[in-house]
Design a protein around this motif. Structure first.
Motif, PDB file in Angstrom:
ATOM      1  N   THR A  89       0.827  -1.203   0.000  1.00  0.00           N
ATOM      2  CA  THR A  89       0.000   0.000   0.000  1.00  0.00           C
ATOM      3  C   THR A  89       0.858   1.249   0.000  1.00  0.00           C
ATOM      4  N   MET A  90       1.982   1.221   0.735  1.00  0.00           N
ATOM      5  CA  MET A  90       2.852   2.391   0.789  1.00  0.00           C
ATOM      6  C   MET A  90       3.481   2.681  -0.573  1.00  0.00           C
ATOM      7  N   VAL A  91       3.905   1.639  -1.273  1.00  0.00           N
ATOM      8  CA  VAL A  91       4.499   1.842  -2.596  1.00  0.00           C
ATOM      9  C   VAL A  91       3.449   2.396  -3.558  1.00  0.00           C
ATOM     10  N   ASN A  92       2.227   1.862  -3.504  1.00  0.00           N
ATOM     11  CA  ASN A  92       1.163   2.393  -4.356  1.00  0.00           C
ATOM     12  C   ASN A  92       0.869   3.857  -4.027  1.00  0.00           C
ATOM     13  N   THR A  93       0.958   4.210  -2.744  1.00  0.00           N
ATOM     14  CA  THR A  93       0.717   5.595  -2.338  1.00  0.00           C
ATOM     15  C   THR A  93       1.832   6.503  -2.842  1.00  0.00           C
ATOM     16  N   LEU A  94       3.069   6.026  -2.797  1.00  0.00           N
ATOM     17  CA  LEU A  94       4.216   6.831  -3.242  1.00  0.00           C
ATOM     18  C   LEU A  94       4.072   7.257  -4.691  1.00  0.00           C
ATOM     19  N   PHE A  95       3.692   6.310  -5.545  1.00  0.00           N
ATOM     20  CA  PHE A  95       3.644   6.576  -6.982  1.00  0.00           C
ATOM     21  C   PHE A  95       2.222   6.751  -7.502  1.00  0.00           C
ATOM     22  N   LYS A  96       1.266   6.777  -6.591  1.00  0.00           N
ATOM     23  CA  LYS A  96      -0.137   7.029  -6.929  1.00  0.00           C
ATOM     24  C   LYS A  96      -0.623   6.149  -8.075  1.00  0.00           C
ATOM     25  N   SER A  97      -0.246   4.897  -8.011  1.00  0.00           N
ATOM     26  CA  SER A  97      -0.687   3.933  -9.014  1.00  0.00           C
ATOM     27  C   SER A  97      -0.472   2.536  -8.451  1.00  0.00           C
ATOM     28  N   LYS A  98      -1.073   1.560  -9.097  1.00  0.00           N
ATOM     29  CA  LYS A  98      -0.943   0.173  -8.658  1.00  0.00           C
ATOM     30  C   LYS A  98       0.357  -0.404  -9.202  1.00  0.00           C
ATOM     31  N   VAL A  99       1.438  -0.184  -8.451  1.00  0.00           N
ATOM     32  CA  VAL A  99       2.741  -0.656  -8.907  1.00  0.00           C
ATOM     33  C   VAL A  99       3.277  -1.776  -8.040  1.00  0.00           C
ATOM     34  N   SER A 100       2.542  -2.182  -7.033  1.00  0.00           N
ATOM     35  CA  SER A 100       3.032  -3.242  -6.166  1.00  0.00           C
ATOM     36  C   SER A 100       2.549  -4.594  -6.673  1.00  0.00           C
ATOM     37  N   PHE A 273      10.793   7.993   9.525  1.00  0.00           N
ATOM     38  CA  PHE A 273       9.543   8.672   9.241  1.00  0.00           C
ATOM     39  C   PHE A 273       8.370   7.820   9.726  1.00  0.00           C
ATOM     40  N   ALA A 274       7.431   8.464  10.402  1.00  0.00           N
ATOM     41  CA  ALA A 274       6.209   7.792  10.833  1.00  0.00           C
ATOM     42  C   ALA A 274       5.176   7.942   9.719  1.00  0.00           C
ATOM     43  N   VAL A 275       4.891   6.868   9.002  1.00  0.00           N
ATOM     44  CA  VAL A 275       4.109   6.949   7.775  1.00  0.00           C
ATOM     45  C   VAL A 275       2.803   6.175   7.901  1.00  0.00           C
ATOM     46  N   VAL A 276       1.869   6.576   7.057  1.00  0.00           N
ATOM     47  CA  VAL A 276       0.585   5.886   6.900  1.00  0.00           C
ATOM     48  C   VAL A 276       0.339   5.787   5.408  1.00  0.00           C
ATOM     49  N   GLY A 277       0.002   4.606   4.936  1.00  0.00           N
ATOM     50  CA  GLY A 277      -0.264   4.398   3.515  1.00  0.00           C
ATOM     51  C   GLY A 277      -1.749   4.231   3.244  1.00  0.00           C
ATOM     52  N   ALA A 278      -2.167   4.699   2.081  1.00  0.00           N
ATOM     53  CA  ALA A 278      -3.565   4.547   1.664  1.00  0.00           C
ATOM     54  C   ALA A 278      -3.627   4.686   0.156  1.00  0.00           C
ATOM     55  N   ASP A 279      -4.405   3.835  -0.487  1.00  0.00           N
ATOM     56  CA  ASP A 279      -4.563   3.917  -1.939  1.00  0.00           C
ATOM     57  C   ASP A 279      -6.011   4.178  -2.333  1.00  0.00           C
ATOM     58  N   GLN A 280      -6.786   4.742  -1.417  1.00  0.00           N
ATOM     59  CA  GLN A 280      -8.175   5.096  -1.702  1.00  0.00           C
ATOM     60  C   GLN A 280      -8.382   6.582  -1.416  1.00  0.00           C
ATOM     61  N   GLU A 281      -9.205   7.206  -2.262  1.00  0.00           N
ATOM     62  CA  GLU A 281      -9.493   8.628  -2.106  1.00  0.00           C
ATOM     63  C   GLU A 281     -10.799   8.835  -1.353  1.00  0.00           C
ATOM     64  N   HIS A 282     -10.841   9.941  -0.598  1.00  0.00           N
ATOM     65  CA  HIS A 282     -12.039  10.293   0.159  1.00  0.00           C
ATOM     66  C   HIS A 282     -12.299  11.781  -0.021  1.00  0.00           C
ATOM     67  N   GLN A 283     -13.539  12.184   0.234  1.00  0.00           N
ATOM     68  CA  GLN A 283     -13.935  13.575   0.092  1.00  0.00           C
ATOM     69  C   GLN A 283     -13.720  14.291   1.415  1.00  0.00           C
ATOM     70  N   VAL A 284     -12.867  15.325   1.410  1.00  0.00           N
ATOM     71  CA  VAL A 284     -12.603  16.115   2.606  1.00  0.00           C
ATOM     72  C   VAL A 284     -12.667  17.581   2.230  1.00  0.00           C
ATOM     73  N   ASN A 285     -13.644  18.285   2.813  1.00  0.00           N
ATOM     74  CA  ASN A 285     -13.827  19.724   2.546  1.00  0.00           C
ATOM     75  C   ASN A 285     -13.908  20.032   1.051  1.00  0.00           C
ATOM     76  N   GLY A 286     -14.611  19.184   0.332  1.00  0.00           N
ATOM     77  CA  GLY A 286     -14.793  19.394  -1.097  1.00  0.00           C
ATOM     78  C   GLY A 286     -13.631  18.967  -1.960  1.00  0.00           C
ATOM     79  N   LYS A 287     -12.606  18.345  -1.379  1.00  0.00           N
ATOM     80  CA  LYS A 287     -11.445  17.895  -2.140  1.00  0.00           C
ATOM     81  C   LYS A 287     -11.294  16.389  -2.009  1.00  0.00           C
TER      82      LYS A 287
END
Length: 348
Positions: A89-100, A273-287
């Motif tokens: 998930t972290m690698v996918n988050t880094l490059f914003k694509s399904k690369v893992s 670095f204390a990191v959190v990975g995510a490969d899903q988008e959510h709506q926050v304050n209209g973004k």
């Protein structure tokens, strides 16, 4: 005779006149000096060379950019850690694509092997005309066994095999103009968020691997720790690394100048670095933002107030990607190359 007729009479100020030509630059009028006119730059050296006009040296940067955009470049990253720490998930988050890791059948999750069986997947990523051949190497079974003795051996073997492959191509009599680079440029090591000290497994792995590859430690799934626990855990990890003389990237010995040292000192203060990975988008304050949704709210992975993922991304991609490649080639690969050539030249 015709040449003499074509020449203007002496004293006419012609540029073709060979007599009494001075090699000194023309004097600057006093009016320009008083008005603060800036002279053209003089190259440093024993004999300064003053430029009388635009030459176009800066166009070299444009040439390098065009050539890089045509040929592209390679970047190879390895992720190491126990199963369930969010490496893919972290690698996918880094490059914003399904690369893992990919599933052999669409719609099904890939079964993680029980042994340290390295898996490498290569993708070509393109952004604004720049192509990057990205290779992600995963170690799905690292540290999952009851007896983890020598579990780092397959990883060390893989890294050295890539150095050996590059060395064999390099010493050929007729070699390729561009040698394929499969060497590991950076190894991201995922530390479990225990909140205590580093485990002996973590210390031994980083001690061995930091000698042959650039190791970047991160605290995985940092959202499971409070801010106070995270700060205390990070300080303990830094003390462990210093006590056991483990040099992680960016190494102090390779800082080029005071500016680099100042930048890298700020990075070293934040590692791991204390990191959190995510490969899903959510709506926050209209973004639309990348994040992890919990019943308390959404953890935005690109928000520095929530986690330090932006620092890891900037280090690996935006600020130090070329430096990772340079240190891999000039330091780690060079030491392997010297050792191998000394072994081959040894009598008997």
């Amino acid at each position: 005779v015709q040449a003499h007729r074509l020449c203007p009479p002496r004293g006419a100020g012609s540029s073709l006149e060979p007599e009494e030509r001075s090699m000194e630059p023309p004097a600057v009028p006093e009016e320009e000096e008083k008005e603060g006119a800036v002279p053209l730059s003089v190259a440093p050296g024993p004999v300064g060379c003053q430029l009388f006009g635009y030459v176009g040296i800066e166009a070299v940067l444009d040439q390098m950019k065009i050539k890089t955009m045509k040929t592209g470049f390679e970047f190879n990253i390895m992720v190491v850690g126990q199963s369930g720490l969010g490496k893919s998930t972290m690698v996918n988050t880094l490059f914003k694509s399904k690369v893992s890791r990919k599933s052999s059948q669409p719609g099904q999750e890939e079964r993680i092997p029980k042994t340290v069986q390295l898996q490498s997947i290569t993708h070509v990523i393109e952004e604004k005309g720049v192509k990057m051949k990205l290779t992600v190497t995963d170690t799905p079974g690292f540290g999952d066994q009851i007896n983890n003795e020598n579990c780092w051996d397959p990883i060390i073997k893989y890294i050295n095999e890539q150095y050996e492959r590059y060395l064999r191509e390099e010493i050929l009599i007729t070699r390729k103009r561009k040698i394929p680079d499969t060497r590991v440029h950076g190894c991201v090591y995922f530390v479990p968020p225990t909140g205590h000290w580093l485990r002996p497994l973590d210390l031994e792995f980083m001690r061995r691997l930091s000698k042959i590859v650039n190791v970047v430690p991160v605290i995985a799934k940092a959202d499971t720790l409070t801010l106070e626990e995270r700060a205390e855990f990070k300080q303990r990890i830094q003390e462990d690394l210093k006590t056991h003389a483990i040099s992680v990237y960016p190494q102090e010995d390779f800082d080029q100048d005071p500016e680099d040292r100042a930048l890298n000192d700020r990075i070293r203060d934040k590692i791991p670095f204390a990191v959190v990975g995510a490969d899903q988008e959510h709506q926050v304050n209209g973004k639309r933002v990348l994040g992890r949704k919990t019943k308390w709210g959404i953890i935005e992975v690109e928000n520095p107030a929530h986690c330090e993922f932006p620092l890891l991304r900037d280090l690996l991609i935006r600020s130090h990607l070329q430096d990772l490649k340079d240190i891999t080639h000039n330091v780690h690969y060079e030491s392997y190359r010297v050792r191998r050539l000394n072994e081959s030249n040894r009598p008997g």
